[in-house]
Scaffold this motif. Structure first.
Motif, mmCIF file in Angstrom:
data_model
loop_
_atom_site.group_PDB
_atom_site.id
_atom_site.type_symbol
_atom_site.label_atom_id
_atom_site.label_comp_id
_atom_site.label_asym_id
_atom_site.label_seq_id
_atom_site.Cartn_x
_atom_site.Cartn_y
_atom_site.Cartn_z
ATOM 1 N N LEU A 93 0.843 -1.209 0.000
ATOM 2 C CA LEU A 93 0.000 0.000 0.000
ATOM 3 C C LEU A 93 0.872 1.251 0.000
ATOM 4 O O LEU A 93 2.011 1.237 0.453
ATOM 5 C CB LEU A 93 -0.906 0.048 1.238
ATOM 6 N N LEU A 94 0.281 2.340 -0.498
ATOM 7 C CA LEU A 94 0.936 3.651 -0.401
ATOM 8 C C LEU A 94 0.027 4.583 0.393
ATOM 9 O O LEU A 94 -1.201 4.583 0.179
ATOM 10 C CB LEU A 94 1.200 4.234 -1.792
ATOM 11 N N GLU A 95 0.626 5.363 1.290
ATOM 12 C CA GLU A 95 -0.128 6.347 2.066
ATOM 13 C C GLU A 95 0.482 7.735 1.862
ATOM 14 O O GLU A 95 1.689 7.913 1.948
ATOM 15 C CB GLU A 95 -0.058 6.001 3.558
ATOM 16 N N ALA A 96 -0.379 8.722 1.601
ATOM 17 C CA ALA A 96 0.067 10.138 1.518
ATOM 18 C C ALA A 96 -1.014 10.988 2.184
ATOM 19 O O ALA A 96 -2.196 10.753 1.932
ATOM 20 C CB ALA A 96 0.200 10.555 0.035
ATOM 21 N N GLY A 97 -0.734 11.973 3.075
ATOM 22 C CA GLY A 97 0.483 12.187 3.757
ATOM 23 C C GLY A 97 0.485 11.480 5.115
ATOM 24 O O GLY A 97 -0.510 11.368 5.818
ATOM 25 N N LYS A 123 6.657 17.042 4.186
ATOM 26 C CA LYS A 123 7.380 17.704 5.287
ATOM 27 C C LYS A 123 8.269 16.710 6.016
ATOM 28 O O LYS A 123 7.784 15.763 6.644
ATOM 29 C CB LYS A 123 6.391 18.337 6.260
ATOM 30 N N ARG A 124 9.572 17.002 5.970
ATOM 31 C CA ARG A 124 10.559 16.120 6.606
ATOM 32 C C ARG A 124 10.298 15.985 8.109
ATOM 33 O O ARG A 124 10.376 14.895 8.669
ATOM 34 C CB ARG A 124 11.965 16.686 6.357
ATOM 35 N N GLU A 125 9.944 17.115 8.764
ATOM 36 C CA GLU A 125 9.781 17.056 10.224
ATOM 37 C C GLU A 125 8.577 16.186 10.615
ATOM 38 O O GLU A 125 8.584 15.549 11.673
ATOM 39 C CB GLU A 125 9.705 18.461 10.836
ATOM 40 N N ASN A 126 7.565 16.135 9.758
ATOM 41 C CA ASN A 126 6.431 15.246 10.042
ATOM 42 C C ASN A 126 6.859 13.787 9.915
ATOM 43 O O ASN A 126 6.510 12.946 10.745
ATOM 44 C CB ASN A 126 5.267 15.518 9.081
ATOM 45 N N GLY A 148 8.396 13.376 -0.228
ATOM 46 C CA GLY A 148 8.006 13.578 -1.627
ATOM 47 C C GLY A 148 6.573 14.034 -1.742
ATOM 48 O O GLY A 148 5.764 13.850 -0.826
ATOM 49 N N ASP A 149 6.282 14.645 -2.889
ATOM 50 C CA ASP A 149 4.936 15.125 -3.194
ATOM 51 C C ASP A 149 4.240 14.076 -4.056
ATOM 52 O O ASP A 149 4.672 13.799 -5.173
ATOM 53 C CB ASP A 149 5.042 16.456 -3.952
ATOM 54 N N VAL A 150 3.179 13.492 -3.517
ATOM 55 C CA VAL A 150 2.496 12.395 -4.206
ATOM 56 C C VAL A 150 1.904 12.841 -5.553
ATOM 57 O O VAL A 150 1.640 12.023 -6.432
ATOM 58 C CB VAL A 150 1.421 11.779 -3.270
ATOM 59 N N ARG A 151 1.745 14.164 -5.726
ATOM 60 C CA ARG A 151 1.170 14.664 -6.992
ATOM 61 C C ARG A 151 2.197 14.672 -8.113
ATOM 62 O O ARG A 151 1.857 14.844 -9.283
ATOM 63 C CB ARG A 151 0.623 16.090 -6.785
ATOM 64 N N ASP A 152 3.463 14.485 -7.732
ATOM 65 C CA ASP A 152 4.546 14.523 -8.710
ATOM 66 C C ASP A 152 4.789 13.111 -9.256
ATOM 67 O O ASP A 152 5.226 12.229 -8.502
ATOM 68 C CB ASP A 152 5.796 15.068 -7.993
ATOM 69 N N PRO A 153 4.536 12.870 -10.563
ATOM 70 C CA PRO A 153 4.708 11.505 -11.096
ATOM 71 C C PRO A 153 6.099 10.948 -10.827
ATOM 72 O O PRO A 153 6.256 9.755 -10.557
ATOM 73 C CB PRO A 153 4.455 11.680 -12.600
ATOM 74 N N ALA A 154 7.121 11.820 -10.835
ATOM 75 C CA ALA A 154 8.494 11.336 -10.606
ATOM 76 C C ALA A 154 8.651 10.795 -9.176
ATOM 77 O O ALA A 154 9.455 9.884 -8.931
ATOM 78 C CB ALA A 154 9.487 12.466 -10.845
ATOM 79 N N ALA A 155 7.886 11.348 -8.223
ATOM 80 C CA ALA A 155 8.017 10.921 -6.819
ATOM 81 C C ALA A 155 7.399 9.542 -6.581
ATOM 82 O O ALA A 155 7.770 8.852 -5.629
ATOM 83 C CB ALA A 155 7.369 11.942 -5.899
#
Ligand SMILES: C[S@@+](CC[C@H](N)C(=O)[O-])C[C@H]1O[C@@H](n2cnc3c(N)ncnc32)[C@H](O)[C@@H]1O
Length: 252
Positions: A93-97, A123-126, A148-155
Motif C-alpha cells: 500500500l501507499l499512504e500520503a500524507g 514535510k521532513r519534520e512530520n 516527496g509530493d504524491v502529486r509529482d509523477p516522478a516521486a
C-alpha cells in the motif's frame, strides 16, 4: 494505569513512571515505588479503590504517548480505513500524507510483517515524528517513509504495483492522476477529507481510470458502565471526516 473508585467509576491514566513520583487518581494517590518492579497487569489496592497497572495498547500509545505534529486520524476512522484499504500481510500500500503517523500505525498493524507500506509526506519534520512514533510501537520494519509530493509523477514512479492507496492530504484528487499507473486495476483508493468542500472537489476532479464506489463517516460514543446505571456515556466523537472509497478501473 486504570483506576477504579469505590463508587465504580473508572478512568485511564497515561504515565511515564519516575521513581520519586506520586500519581493522583480517582482511586486515591499511588506512589511510583508501589508500581516499580511489579509485573504488567498487577492490581494494587489504594485508599479509595484499586489501580491496575497495564501495558498500553497501540491505541493507548497513540492517545497518550505519540507526538502530534498535525491533525491526526483517530482509531474510530483508522480501523475502518485500514480494512477498506485492504491492509493485510500480503499487500503493498501507499499512504500520503503520513503526518504524525497515526493512520500509518494502524495500516502497519495490518501489513506487518510481510506486507509493505510506502508512506509519503512533503514535510521532513512530520516524517521524523512519524518515524519516532512508529518505532515506539515496534511497527517501523514494514514501512518505508519517503519525502516527496504524491502529486509529482516522478516521486511515485516505480512504487507499484500497489494493492491500494490511502490519502489524507488537503487535495487528494490531485494525487489520483500520478498514482494511476502504479495501482493495480480493481485496487482501492481510500481518501479521508474533513470538509464537504474537499469532498465536492474530489467528486468534480475525478480523473479517468478511477471510479467512485461510496462514502461513509463514523461516530463513536462511550458507554457508561456504572452498576445500576448502564447507559450511553457523555463522550461522543461525532464528525471527524468523510471516508471515500474509489476503485482503479481500466477500459474493457
Ligand atoms: C492531516 S495530516 C495527515 C495526518 C496523518 N494521517 C495521521 O493520522 O497522523 C496531512 C499531511 O499531508 C501532508 N501532505 C500535504 N500535501 C501532500 C502531498 N502533496 N504529498 C504528500 N504529503 C502531503 C502534510 O505535510 C501533512 O503531514
Amino acid at each position: 494505569m486504570i483506576a477504579e473508585s469505590m463508587k465504580g467509576e473508572r478512568r485511564s491514566y497515561y504515565i511515564r513512571i519516575s521513581a520519586e513520583s506520586t500519581y493522583s487518581t480517582i482511586a486515591g494517590v499511588i506512589a511510583a515505588r508501589k508500581i516499580l518492579g511489579k509485573p504488567w497487569g498487577v492490581l494494587l489496592r489504594s485508599r479509595l479503590g484499586a489501580v491496575a497497572v497495564v501495558k498500553p495498547s497501540i491505541a493507548e500509545l497513540m492517545e497518550g504517548f505519540y507526538e502530534r505534529r498535525t491533525q491526526v486520524i483517530y482509531p474510530k476512522d483508522s480501523g475502518l480505513i485500514a480494512i477498506l484499504a485492504g491492509a493485510r500481510p500480503e499487500a503493498r500500500l501507499l499512504e500520503a500524507g503520513v503526518g504524525s503517523g497515526f493512520l500509518t500505525t494502524v495500516l502497519a498493524m495490518g501489513l506487518c510483517p510481510t506486507g509493505r507500506l510506502i508512506g509519503l509526506d512533503v514535510k521532513r519534520e512530520n516524517l521524523e515524528a512519524a518515524r519516532r512514533n512508529l518505532e515506539s510501537a515496534g511497527l517501523l520494519d514494514c514501512v518505508d517513509l519517503k519525502l516527496g509530493d504524491v502529486r509529482d509523477p516522478a516521486a511515485v514512479e516505480g512504487v507499484g504495483p500497489l494493492d491500494g492507496v490511502v490519502l489524507d492530504m488537503p487535495d487528494p484528487w490531485s494525487a489520483l492522476e500520478s498514482l494511476g499507473p502504479e495501482v493495480k486495476p480493481s485496487a482501492v483508493a481510500v481518501a479521508f477529507v474533513p470538509t464537504s468542500t474537499q469532498l465536492e472537489k474530489l467528486l468534480d476532479h475525478l480523473p479517468g481510470g478511477w471510479m467512485l464506489q461510496g462514502g461513509v463517516e463514523t461516530m463513536a460514543r462511550t458507554i457508561n458502565l456504572s452498576p445500576g446505571a448502564v447507559r450511553p456515556g457523555e463522550w461522543l466523537a461525532s464528525f471527524t471526516g468523510y471516508i471515500v472509497v474509489l476503485r482503479r478501473v481500466v477500459q474493457g
